[in-house]
Scaffold this active site. Structure first.
Site, PDB file in Angstrom:
ATOM      1  N   PHE A 244       0.832  -1.213   0.000  1.00 59.75           N
ATOM      2  CA  PHE A 244       0.000   0.000   0.000  1.00 59.75           C
ATOM      3  C   PHE A 244       0.863   1.259   0.000  1.00 59.75           C
ATOM      4  O   PHE A 244       0.422   2.322   0.395  1.00 59.75           O
ATOM      5  CB  PHE A 244      -0.991  -0.016   1.177  1.00 59.75           C
ATOM      6  CG  PHE A 244      -1.630  -1.360   1.381  1.00 59.75           C
ATOM      7  CD1 PHE A 244      -2.540  -1.831   0.454  1.00 59.75           C
ATOM      8  CD2 PHE A 244      -1.276  -2.178   2.447  1.00 59.75           C
ATOM      9  CE1 PHE A 244      -3.095  -3.099   0.590  1.00 59.75           C
ATOM     10  CE2 PHE A 244      -1.828  -3.450   2.590  1.00 59.75           C
ATOM     11  CZ  PHE A 244      -2.739  -3.908   1.660  1.00 59.75           C
ATOM     12  N   GLY A 471       0.162  -7.863  -4.265  1.00 56.50           N
ATOM     13  CA  GLY A 471      -1.174  -8.414  -4.051  1.00 56.50           C
ATOM     14  C   GLY A 471      -2.180  -8.289  -5.171  1.00 56.50           C
ATOM     15  O   GLY A 471      -3.064  -9.138  -5.304  1.00 56.50           O
ATOM     16  N   ILE A 633     -10.920  -3.573 -18.404  1.00 56.34           N
ATOM     17  CA  ILE A 633     -10.535  -4.390 -17.253  1.00 56.34           C
ATOM     18  C   ILE A 633      -9.946  -5.700 -17.771  1.00 56.34           C
ATOM     19  O   ILE A 633     -10.555  -6.379 -18.593  1.00 56.34           O
ATOM     20  CB  ILE A 633     -11.764  -4.656 -16.355  1.00 56.34           C
ATOM     21  CG1 ILE A 633     -12.360  -3.344 -15.826  1.00 56.34           C
ATOM     22  CG2 ILE A 633     -11.407  -5.588 -15.201  1.00 56.34           C
ATOM     23  CD1 ILE A 633     -11.418  -2.468 -15.038  1.00 56.34           C
ATOM     24  N   ASN A 635      -8.823  -8.411 -15.850  1.00 56.44           N
ATOM     25  CA  ASN A 635      -9.315  -9.589 -15.126  1.00 56.44           C
ATOM     26  C   ASN A 635     -10.354  -9.129 -14.117  1.00 56.44           C
ATOM     27  O   ASN A 635     -10.034  -8.419 -13.158  1.00 56.44           O
ATOM     28  CB  ASN A 635      -8.145 -10.304 -14.431  1.00 56.44           C
ATOM     29  CG  ASN A 635      -8.592 -11.592 -13.742  1.00 56.44           C
ATOM     30  OD1 ASN A 635      -9.532 -11.589 -12.943  1.00 56.44           O
ATOM     31  ND2 ASN A 635      -7.943 -12.687 -14.053  1.00 56.44           N
ATOM     32  N   THR A 638      -9.743 -10.360 -10.199  1.00 54.66           N
ATOM     33  CA  THR A 638      -8.712  -9.683  -9.402  1.00 54.66           C
ATOM     34  C   THR A 638      -8.963  -8.177  -9.330  1.00 54.66           C
ATOM     35  O   THR A 638      -8.721  -7.559  -8.298  1.00 54.66           O
ATOM     36  CB  THR A 638      -7.302  -9.958  -9.976  1.00 54.66           C
ATOM     37  OG1 THR A 638      -7.293  -9.595 -11.350  1.00 54.66           O
ATOM     38  CG2 THR A 638      -6.917 -11.404  -9.823  1.00 54.66           C
ATOM     39  N   GLN A 642      -9.535  -5.880  -5.990  1.00 55.86           N
ATOM     40  CA  GLN A 642      -8.791  -4.663  -5.698  1.00 55.86           C
ATOM     41  C   GLN A 642      -9.745  -3.521  -5.334  1.00 55.86           C
ATOM     42  O   GLN A 642      -9.460  -2.722  -4.439  1.00 55.86           O
ATOM     43  CB  GLN A 642      -7.944  -4.288  -6.907  1.00 55.86           C
ATOM     44  CG  GLN A 642      -6.622  -3.688  -6.521  1.00 55.86           C
ATOM     45  CD  GLN A 642      -5.740  -3.371  -7.710  1.00 55.86           C
ATOM     46  OE1 GLN A 642      -5.954  -3.857  -8.812  1.00 55.86           O
ATOM     47  NE2 GLN A 642      -4.735  -2.570  -7.487  1.00 55.86           N
ATOM     48  N   GLY A 708      -5.754   0.660  -8.573  1.00 54.30           N
ATOM     49  CA  GLY A 708      -5.458   0.516  -7.140  1.00 54.30           C
ATOM     50  C   GLY A 708      -5.779   1.745  -6.314  1.00 54.30           C
ATOM     51  O   GLY A 708      -6.306   1.644  -5.201  1.00 54.30           O
ATOM     52  N   GLU A 709      -5.466   2.909  -6.832  1.00 54.49           N
ATOM     53  CA  GLU A 709      -5.657   4.136  -6.037  1.00 54.49           C
ATOM     54  C   GLU A 709      -7.127   4.563  -5.995  1.00 54.49           C
ATOM     55  O   GLU A 709      -7.661   4.888  -4.934  1.00 54.49           O
ATOM     56  CB  GLU A 709      -4.804   5.286  -6.576  1.00 54.49           C
ATOM     57  CG  GLU A 709      -3.434   4.916  -7.129  1.00 54.49           C
ATOM     58  CD  GLU A 709      -2.463   4.379  -6.104  1.00 54.49           C
ATOM     59  OE1 GLU A 709      -2.541   4.768  -4.927  1.00 54.49           O
ATOM     60  OE2 GLU A 709      -1.610   3.546  -6.479  1.00 54.49           O
TER      61      GLU A 709
END
Lengths: 742, 207
Positions: A244, A471, A633, A635, A638, A642, A708-709
């Site tokens: 992170f 991750g 996207i 996948n 996953t 996220q 992710g963010e």
């Protein structure tokens, strides 16, 4: 290509390729390599926040059973890459790393001042308690609030005051909101403790197993610090137990273990303790923000003023883009921002998931909500009314922006229009019910990466790049991209990562891995197809002789003409008929000038329903819908995880996370997982994740943006806005704990 | 034996280090009897004889006869001495659940118990859950529902999840959330973990 990616058996629905290793305990993290003759290190920490070490007495510790060595500033070998060291006359300036064990200075409480190495962990731990230190103590300052007048603008053009139109124009608007918002320190706390295992393989050759989000970046830091050649520093991070942001830097303790292993002449392992995770690997800094927002009576923004004061250490300057979102997000003629930091006697903060924007969105998206209520306009409609058709700061078109679709999808899924918009109007028994929403955004970057592909005679493909995965599922995404691009079953593809000796890959941060590395994988797969065509066409009598690349289809491991799918040749056959054991290609990949023509951002919209107990003030997030415009996207499984992870992080940020200092001593009082609360199972409801899933035409060949963010950016203000709708109370200081609601 | 090799190296490098270090100066000022004791490494010999106790443990069906210091936690024994690193260290204080294992079928935080307290007990770690190549239904369900990201809390979550069903605490999603709350996942895979447990529970297989 890239259509129906998620149907059954397609790469977009792939389970994690490393799933089996993770569920069986076979996955190896930095502290889990069974090396012969391994010794264990434990760090001794400073007990004062500022001053100098007068004396460090290690005699008793050295006599303790099993102790192999104790290293501190008095006996540590010089780190050749560090500068000349301590000069008490000259204060440290921004950008100088903390030089571990090189001088007697204490910059913060909990600073590593010695490392004890012993044959077992227990013996090292005990001996560390026997090290006695005396200090010359100085007065320390650790409180932003007490020192905010000393805050300065960081150097460099990125942090100059920004003005578009008139400064403070919000004050002239008929309806305005002027408020301050506080975000406390938040600590990353990945579940894996930061760990480093070091083996010097020769006098000038070292192998380091480290918890790092960037094996190449860590390799470079070690090369620089110890003046070693690239081929003599190997950094391994096969698995990384979360980061992170905390594993984006090569922290001083890593240098300490490398020093220690050299000095005791055997492999050394260090695992930080949970309390050390609060002081040695960064944190999201405390930030006070002042917002001024104003609009016309019919809801058009007139002005936004966004000012932030945050913190850094005395030895390094840490900055983030806290006020950036206000500059470009909404159609508004007048915007001014200002960002300052104050240097305190604490360790240096670092990027934490959604760095800058997560903090900035907390203030901006609360203020926008407050203004919508002041105008009696639906908060969703207010945002749509002020939707920016282009980047307001750079005056560039968006590469893609499906925010309006996000608003629509999210509102529909949570039942936004079925709620009673009146504040404190909804109830279920003792619980007040409220709905809130907010927006998030983060730049969609693409960096540079190199990928290597080896297509073997048995038809399997090995892809390699020096990236590490904390991750998100990088290998899984890369296998998916390769499968879809090359036309080969995912089961035949392996992706190797986590080793700095592989071709250079990017650091995993800033939501860029899939764009950067995915593009490299895409490019190498196209190159591989071209090579396959070249080899096949060169064969006497090949049906592919004179065939143009564009006319061909690469599918299910075979080449055919698009016009005649019946006639085909498999990749294995191509290799076999030319007697090739394999085809091996390495390719560097980076974008062109698209970034100067388009403004590239991912967007998210979060909707939540909260229940607030009318007597106790307990807040429960009961429903969460999170919608992402993150381009194509790769996948869904996953990517969905996220997004859920961002929501969980956002629940922590909104309701519980707070690093609390006792400023009298300049140190944490809640530096453990019992007192620093993070969300647990019982805090998290079912989370509905929705993707716009539309290809961005410009970001990269796959059309992905980052994920992710944006998963966390904007979630905390959505909760705060829902709490207001439920209770009529605006909480402007996170976390929203019951005491603030009673 | 590997262990003896290790011991020799430990002592050799300890001596090497002290030769180079400032302790040498201190030794010069110390009475000769003490120096003699240090040189003979009597402290280490006496200490290890007194400090170690023997213990018999059954880990994943394998019996181990060990001589260990009584202060060694079950977690550190598993990870550092038996090299069963599937059991994770996340806090060392029973706050995170990453170290969850089964002792005689019950889930416990292995960081919160000393290895010597487990004399004769049957310990199951994540490495002992699958039957050879055949994954346990909970492991299958975690993969299917993507009940993890980084994977670090996963062994603890899975051990806890299996126990949660065995205890009869997996009848509803709310109950699962309550009884799984001792296992922290910072990546935030909670909803997927709950889905995985629900599926295994509904599947009715013996776990």
């Amino acid at each position: 290509m890239w259509e129906n990616l998620f149907s059954e058996g397609k790469p977009g629905a792939l389970d994690r390729v490393d799933g089996k290793q993770k569920v069986t305990g076979a996955a190896k993290y930095a502290a889990e390599y069974n090396l012969g003759n391994l010794s264990h290190a434990v760090l001794v920490e400073s007990t004062i926040a500022k001053g100098r070490i007068k004396n460090i007495d290690t005699k008793q510790a050295e006599r303790a059973p099993g102790v192999i060595g104790i290293i501190h500033h008095g006996n540590a070998p010089k780190v050749p890459g560090y500068d000349t060291g301590d000069n008490p006359a000259k204060p440290p300036t921004g950008g100088e790393p903390f030089r571990i064990f090189q001088n007697a200075r204490v910059y913060f409480a909990g600073q590593p001042i010695a490392v004890v190495v012993a044959d077992t962990y227990e013996r090292a731990l005990y001996a560390a308690t026997l090290v006695k230190t005396e200090y010359d103590k100085d007065e320390h300052e650790t409180d932003v609030e007490e020192n905010k007048d000393k805050a300065n603008r960081p150097k460099g053009p990125r942090f100059e005051d920004y003005v578009r139109g008139e400064a403070n124009a919000y004050k002239t608007a008929p309806v305005k909101v002027e408020q301050e918002y506080i975000l406390p320190i938040e600590v990353h706390n990945p579940m894996e403790l930061h760990a480093t295992t070091v083996v010097w393989e020769a006098e000038d050759k070292v192998k380091v197993y480290d918890k790092t989000q960037g094996v190449k970046a860590t390799q470079k830091s070690i090369m620089d610090a110890f003046k070693l050649k690239e081929q003599n520093v190997q950094v391994i991070a096969d698995f990384v137990g979360g980061g992170f942001g905390s594993a984006l830097r090569t922290w001083p303790h890593v240098i300490a273990v490398i020093l220690a292993a050299k000095k005791v002449n055997r492999p050394v392992k260090l695992v930080l303790t949970r309390p050390q995770m609060f002081t040695m690997v960064g944190y999201r800094p405390y930030t006070r923000q002042r917002m001024g927002v104003g609009a016309t009576m019919d809801g058009k923004l007139v002005g936004i003023t966004h000012e932030a004061i945050s913190e850094t250490s005395t030895y390094e300057e840490f900055t983030e883009g806290t006020v950036n979102m206000s500059k470009f997000m909404y159609a508004c003629p007048n915007v001014n921002t200002n960002y300052k930091i104050v240097a305190l006697d604490k360790s240096t903060p670092t990027w934490m998931r959604g760095p800058g924007e997560a903090t900035g969105a907390w203030a901006l998206e609360c203020a926008i909500d407050e203004l919508a209520y002041a105008l009696s306009i639906d908060p969703v409609q207010f945002r749509i009314k002020n939707y920016a058709e282009m980047d307001q700061q750079r005056k560039l078109p968006w590469s893609s922006n499906f925010l309006k679709e996000c608003y629509e999808k999210g509102a529909e899924a949570i039942g936004w229009n079925k709620r009673n918009p009146k504040v404190r109007s909804m109830r279920e028994g003792d619980w007040l019910v409220g709905y809130g929403m907010a927006t998030g955004t983060f730049g969609a970057g693409r960096g540079r990466a190199t990928a290597k592909a080896t297509l073997l005679a048995d038809g399997t493909l090995l892809l390699q790049s020096a990236v590490s995965d904390s991750g998100p599922g990088t290998a899984t995404a890369m296998v998916g991209i390769a499968s879809e691009t090359l036309g080969l079953s995912p089961s035949k593809i392996t992706f190797d990562l986590g080793d700095s000796s592989l071709p250079p890959g990017p650091t995993q941060g800033g939501s860029t891995t899939t764009s950067t590395l995915g593009s490299a994988v895409y490019d190498i797969c196209i190159a591989l197809q071209q090579k396959l065509l070249e080899v096949a066409a060169a064969k006497e009598g090949s049906f592919l002789k004179d065939a143009k690349f564009e006319e061909l289809s690469f599918k299910d491991g075979a080449i055919s003409r698009k016009t005649d799918s019946a006639k085909k040749i498999s990749y294995t056959e191509v290799l076999k008929q030319s007697n090739l054991p394999q085809i091996e290609l390495t390719k560097d990949s980076q974008g062109g000038d698209e970034r100067s023509k388009y403004s590239m951002y991912s967007f998210s919209v979060h909707f939540v329903q909260v229940h607030v107990h009318s007597l106790t003030g307990v807040v429960r997030v009961k429903k969460a819908v999170t919608v992402a415009d993150a381009g194509k996207i790769v996948n869904k499984k996953t990517a969905g995880s996220q997004m859920i992870g961002g929501v969980v992080g956002g629940i922590g940020m909104a309701l519980m996370e707070e690093g609390i200092f006792d400023h009298r001593f300049g140190r944490y009082v809640n530096n453990n997982l019992a007192d620093y609360h993070v969300p647990v199972h019982a805090d998290v409801p079912h989370v509905e994740v929705l993707f716009v899933d539309k290809k961005d035409p410009y970001t990269n060949p796959m059309g992905t943006k980052g994920l992710g963010e944006i998963a966390i950016i904007g979630f905390a203000p959505a909760v705060a806005n829902a709490v207001y709708h439920a209770t009529g109370k605006r909480i402007r200081e996170l976390p929203i704990t019951p005491d603030k609601l009673i | 034996m590997q262990e003896n090799e290790n011991c020799k190296n430990i002592k050799a490098s300890r001596r090497d280090f002290f030769k180079q270090s400032s302790l040498l100066a201190a030794i010069a000022l110390t009475p000769s009897a003490v120096i003699n004791a240090a040189q003979q490494e009597w402290d280490e010999k006496v200490a290890s004889a007194i400090e170690e106790v023997s213990v018999q443990l059954d880990v994943n069906g394998i019996k181990h006869s060990l001589s260990i210091e009584p202060r060694v936690t079950l977690l550190d024994l598993l990870r550092e001495q038996l090299h069963l690193t599937g059991t994770k260290k996340g806090c060392d204080h029973g706050q995170c659940g990453a170290c969850t294992v089964h002792v005689n079928g019950n889930r416990i935080n292995s960081c919160m118990t000393l290895a010597v307290m487990q004399e004769g007990k049957k310990i199951t770690t994540i490495e002992g859950l699958a039957k050879g190549d055949k994954l346990h239904p909970m492991q299958e369900a975690f993969i299917k529902h993507d009940g993890f990201q980084c994977g670090y809390c996963t062994p603890g979550q899975i051990m806890s999840a299996v126990a949660c069903i065995r205890e009869g605490h997996a009848d509803t999603e709310a109950e699962i959330r309550e009884y799984m709350s001792g296992n922290i996942c910072r990546c935030g895979a909670y909803p997927n973990i709950v889905d995985a447990i629900m599926e295994v529970k509904k599947g009715g297989k013996k776990v």
